[in-house]
Design an enzyme around this catalytic site. Structure first.
Site, short mmCIF file in Angstrom:
data_model
loop_
_atom_site.label_atom_id
_atom_site.label_comp_id
_atom_site.label_asym_id
_atom_site.label_seq_id
_atom_site.Cartn_x
_atom_site.Cartn_y
_atom_site.Cartn_z
N LYS A 1 -8.33 -54.37 -29.97
CA LYS A 1 -9.07 -54.68 -28.74
C LYS A 1 -9.47 -56.15 -28.75
CE LYS A 1 -8.92 -50.32 -27.47
NZ LYS A 1 -9.89 -49.30 -27.76
N LEU A 2 -9.76 -56.68 -27.56
CA LEU A 2 -9.90 -58.13 -27.39
C LEU A 2 -10.82 -58.80 -28.44
CD1 LEU A 2 -9.33 -60.68 -25.55
CD2 LEU A 2 -11.56 -60.20 -24.54
N ILE B 1 -16.82 -46.06 -31.11
CA ILE B 1 -18.11 -45.67 -30.52
C ILE B 1 -18.63 -44.39 -31.16
CG2 ILE B 1 -19.37 -45.26 -28.36
CD1 ILE B 1 -17.06 -46.60 -26.87
N ASP C 1 -7.42 -31.70 -34.84
CA ASP C 1 -7.01 -32.15 -33.51
C ASP C 1 -7.80 -31.37 -32.45
OD1 ASP C 1 -5.57 -32.67 -31.14
OD2 ASP C 1 -3.68 -32.83 -32.25
N THR D 1 -14.97 -43.74 -18.91
CA THR D 1 -14.85 -45.19 -18.76
C THR D 1 -14.95 -45.62 -17.30
OG1 THR D 1 -13.17 -46.94 -18.88
CG2 THR D 1 -12.34 -44.73 -18.83
N ASP D 2 -15.31 -46.88 -17.09
CA ASP D 2 -15.32 -47.41 -15.72
C ASP D 2 -13.90 -47.67 -15.20
OD1 ASP D 2 -14.65 -49.59 -17.33
OD2 ASP D 2 -16.11 -50.97 -16.44
N ASN E 1 -16.70 -51.87 -20.84
CA ASN E 1 -16.17 -52.26 -22.17
C ASN E 1 -17.27 -52.41 -23.21
OD1 ASN E 1 -14.07 -53.12 -20.19
ND2 ASN E 1 -13.04 -53.80 -22.06
P1 NAD Z 1 -11.31 -45.31 -30.60
O1 NAD Z 1 -9.89 -45.45 -30.21
O2 NAD Z 1 -11.95 -46.34 -31.46
O3 NAD Z 1 -11.53 -43.90 -31.35
C1 NAD Z 1 -10.98 -42.71 -30.88
C2 NAD Z 1 -11.18 -41.66 -31.98
O4 NAD Z 1 -10.64 -40.42 -31.50
C3 NAD Z 1 -10.46 -41.99 -33.28
O5 NAD Z 1 -11.33 -41.77 -34.38
C4 NAD Z 1 -9.29 -41.01 -33.32
O6 NAD Z 1 -8.90 -40.66 -34.63
C5 NAD Z 1 -9.86 -39.84 -32.54
N1 NAD Z 1 -8.81 -39.00 -31.92
C6 NAD Z 1 -7.77 -39.43 -31.17
N2 NAD Z 1 -7.02 -38.39 -30.80
C7 NAD Z 1 -7.60 -37.28 -31.31
C8 NAD Z 1 -7.31 -35.89 -31.25
N3 NAD Z 1 -6.24 -35.43 -30.59
N4 NAD Z 1 -8.15 -35.04 -31.87
C9 NAD Z 1 -9.23 -35.48 -32.55
N5 NAD Z 1 -9.54 -36.79 -32.65
C10 NAD Z 1 -8.74 -37.68 -32.04
O7 NAD Z 1 -12.10 -45.12 -29.24
P2 NAD Z 1 -13.51 -45.67 -28.76
O8 NAD Z 1 -13.36 -47.06 -28.30
O9 NAD Z 1 -14.51 -45.34 -29.79
O10 NAD Z 1 -13.75 -44.76 -27.48
C11 NAD Z 1 -14.37 -43.49 -27.59
C12 NAD Z 1 -14.49 -42.86 -26.21
O11 NAD Z 1 -15.25 -43.73 -25.35
C13 NAD Z 1 -13.15 -42.65 -25.50
O12 NAD Z 1 -13.19 -41.42 -24.83
C14 NAD Z 1 -13.07 -43.81 -24.52
O13 NAD Z 1 -12.30 -43.45 -23.39
C15 NAD Z 1 -14.52 -44.00 -24.16
N6 NAD Z 1 -14.89 -45.36 -23.76
C16 NAD Z 1 -14.56 -46.43 -24.54
C17 NAD Z 1 -14.94 -47.71 -24.16
C18 NAD Z 1 -14.63 -48.91 -25.02
O14 NAD Z 1 -14.85 -50.05 -24.59
N7 NAD Z 1 -14.15 -48.76 -26.24
C19 NAD Z 1 -15.65 -47.90 -22.98
C20 NAD Z 1 -15.98 -46.77 -22.19
C21 NAD Z 1 -15.59 -45.51 -22.61
P1 TYD Z 2 -9.14 -54.62 -24.17
O1 TYD Z 2 -10.07 -54.95 -25.27
O2 TYD Z 2 -7.78 -54.11 -24.50
O3 TYD Z 2 -9.93 -53.59 -23.22
P2 TYD Z 2 -9.52 -53.05 -21.73
O4 TYD Z 2 -8.11 -53.33 -21.46
O5 TYD Z 2 -9.80 -51.59 -21.86
O6 TYD Z 2 -10.46 -53.73 -20.78
O7 TYD Z 2 -8.97 -55.90 -23.25
C1 TYD Z 2 -10.09 -56.54 -22.68
C2 TYD Z 2 -9.57 -57.65 -21.80
O8 TYD Z 2 -8.95 -58.64 -22.63
C3 TYD Z 2 -8.51 -57.20 -20.83
O9 TYD Z 2 -8.67 -57.93 -19.60
C4 TYD Z 2 -7.20 -57.60 -21.50
C5 TYD Z 2 -7.57 -58.86 -22.26
N1 TYD Z 2 -6.83 -59.09 -23.52
C6 TYD Z 2 -6.24 -60.33 -23.75
O10 TYD Z 2 -6.32 -61.26 -22.94
N2 TYD Z 2 -5.56 -60.52 -24.92
C7 TYD Z 2 -5.42 -59.54 -25.85
O11 TYD Z 2 -4.75 -59.75 -26.90
C8 TYD Z 2 -6.05 -58.27 -25.60
C9 TYD Z 2 -5.94 -57.14 -26.59
C10 TYD Z 2 -6.75 -58.08 -24.42
#
Ligand code: NAD
Ligand code: TYD
Length: 362
Positions: free
Chosen positions: A200-201, A13, A60, A135-136, A190
């Protein structure tokens, strides 16, 4: 917003957000602080618009001296905090890193911001902002028929990931009430879209379908997530920073709540259309039910009335369009896939997470 410190801007993101700021906010300089853990990649920051407005710093968020230095050197007025450990399954296997980055790291940023902005006060407080991306999952799980999560839903996290994010939310809010640090928080559902790490899924299913590997569906596949296209989330964050009320939380969601199994079938259908000559056609033959995740949250759903009525935000992409574009993006970026998935950590994670999941329920 002139000089913005984005943490975690090489992740999924964060990198989409960097792109969106460079596109929509001319004149803004981004300092992108990212540790480049397994989830972060410079591949995500290729071909940025206005690259001269973007400075990447590998480091970091727990490194207080580095954060102090960046805040002063670049006269930062806005922090947008994405950096986190984010994968629920990894938090079950190895929760320590989640406490370190998500709790201690957020605390470190808050202390640095308090010292630079509230104690030294180089700018009036109405010209600085600490936006925390959350996150939710902090709200726990819903049963069928329960009302959607909103900003007043009590916190009830159930995984180490969700608990660490909940802790960080509480810390961020406490810096507003105790020290007057100008904060906002968004709790989003998500996300999916380009550049998501393929643990991720959705990206995992696309890659496995492309390569003819099993599509591992946890449990009965009837768990529900509220899917939002990543660019819609980035728009929401920009709006909260610019127009949101200080001290407030905004719930953000996609109003798309199909069960996981339906998402996987839709991906298979799109793959069938885009790759009709694949040896794995029809791709749904690859679906395999596997052992469920411990403590698996059953259902998430977000009530977006507050951000809709206060800030006029609503998702722009339907799930069908967003998923099609996303599948297409992964198929068109084999080099990106190779770069992020060939690292030894990814291979060992896949082995570790999936090799012991016996056949699940149908
Ligand atoms: P991601 O795992 O793709 O990326 C995380 C980034 O943070 C990476 O580039 C990693 O190198 C960096 N990072 C990790 N530890 C670090 C540290 N100690 N210092 C500096 N950088 C560090 O994550 P994402 O999916 O892009 O999520 C970003 C944010 O959005 C998170 O805070 C997550 O909780 C939140 N969020 C994600 C989702 C989702 O569906 N992916 C939904 C709601 C909220
Ligand atoms: P994920 O992308 O890991 O996001 P989150 O756990 O933060 O919601 O998973 C999304 C949904 O998909 C969750 O209900 C777990 C499920 N899932 C599978 O069924 N198979 C998989 O291999 C993965 C990674 C997730």
């Amino acid at each position: 917003m002139k000089n913005v410190l984005v943490t975690g801007g090489a992740g999924f993101i964060g990198s989409n957000f960097v792109r969106s700021i460079l596109q929509h906010e001319p004149g803004v300089h981004i300092i992108n602080l990212d540790a480049l853990t397994y989830a972060g990649s410079l591949e995500n920051l290729q071909d940025l618009p206005s690259p001269e407005q973007h400075t990447f710093v590998q480091g970091d968020i727990c490194d207080r001296r580095l954060v102090d230095k960046l805040l002063r050197q670049y006269e930062i007025d806005t922090i947008v905090h994405f950096a986190a450990e984010t994968h629920v399954d990894r938090s079950i296997v190895d929760p320590g890193a989640f406490i370190q980055t998500n709790v201690v790291g957020t605390f470190t940023l808050l202390e640095a911001a308090r010292s630079a902005w509230v104690v030294e006060k180089p700018l009036p407080l109405d010209q600085v902002r600490f936006h925390h991306v959350s996150t939710d999952e902090v709200f726990g799980t819903l049963a069928p028929g329960d009302p959607s999560f909103n900003e007043n839903t009590p916190y009830a996290p159930r995984s180490p990931y969700a608990a660490s994010k909940a802790s960080s939310d509480h810390l961020v809010r406490s810096y507003f009430t105790t020290f007057g640090l100008p904060i906002t928080i968004s709790n989003c559902s998500n996300n999916y879209g380009p550049n998501q790490f393929p643990e991720k899924l959705i990206p995992l299913m696309v890659l496995h379908a492309r390569d003819g590997k099993p599509l591992p569906v946890y449990g009965d596949g009837q768990q529900v997530r509220d899917w939002l296209y990543v660019q819609d989330h980035c728009d929401a964050i920009r709006l909260v920073i610019q127009k949101g009320r200080v001290g407030e939380t905004y719930a953000v969601g996609g109003d798309n709540q199909p069960p996981n199994l339906e998402i996987v079938h839709t991906i298979c259908r799109i793959m069938d259309q885009l790759q009709p000559n694949s040896p794995y056609f029809p791709h749904e033959q690859l679906i395999q039910f596997v052992t469920d995740r411990p403590g698996h949250d059953r259902r998430y759903s977000i009530d977006i009335s507050k951000i809709q009525t206060e800030l006029g935000w609503q998702p722009q992409r339907s799930l069908e369009t967003g998923l099609r574009e996303t599948v297409q993006w992964y198929l068109e970026h084999p080099d990106w896939i190779t770069a992020v998935s060939q690292q030894p950590d990814y291979q060992s994670w896949i082995q570790r997470n999936y090799s012991n999941r016996e056949g699940g329920v149908k």
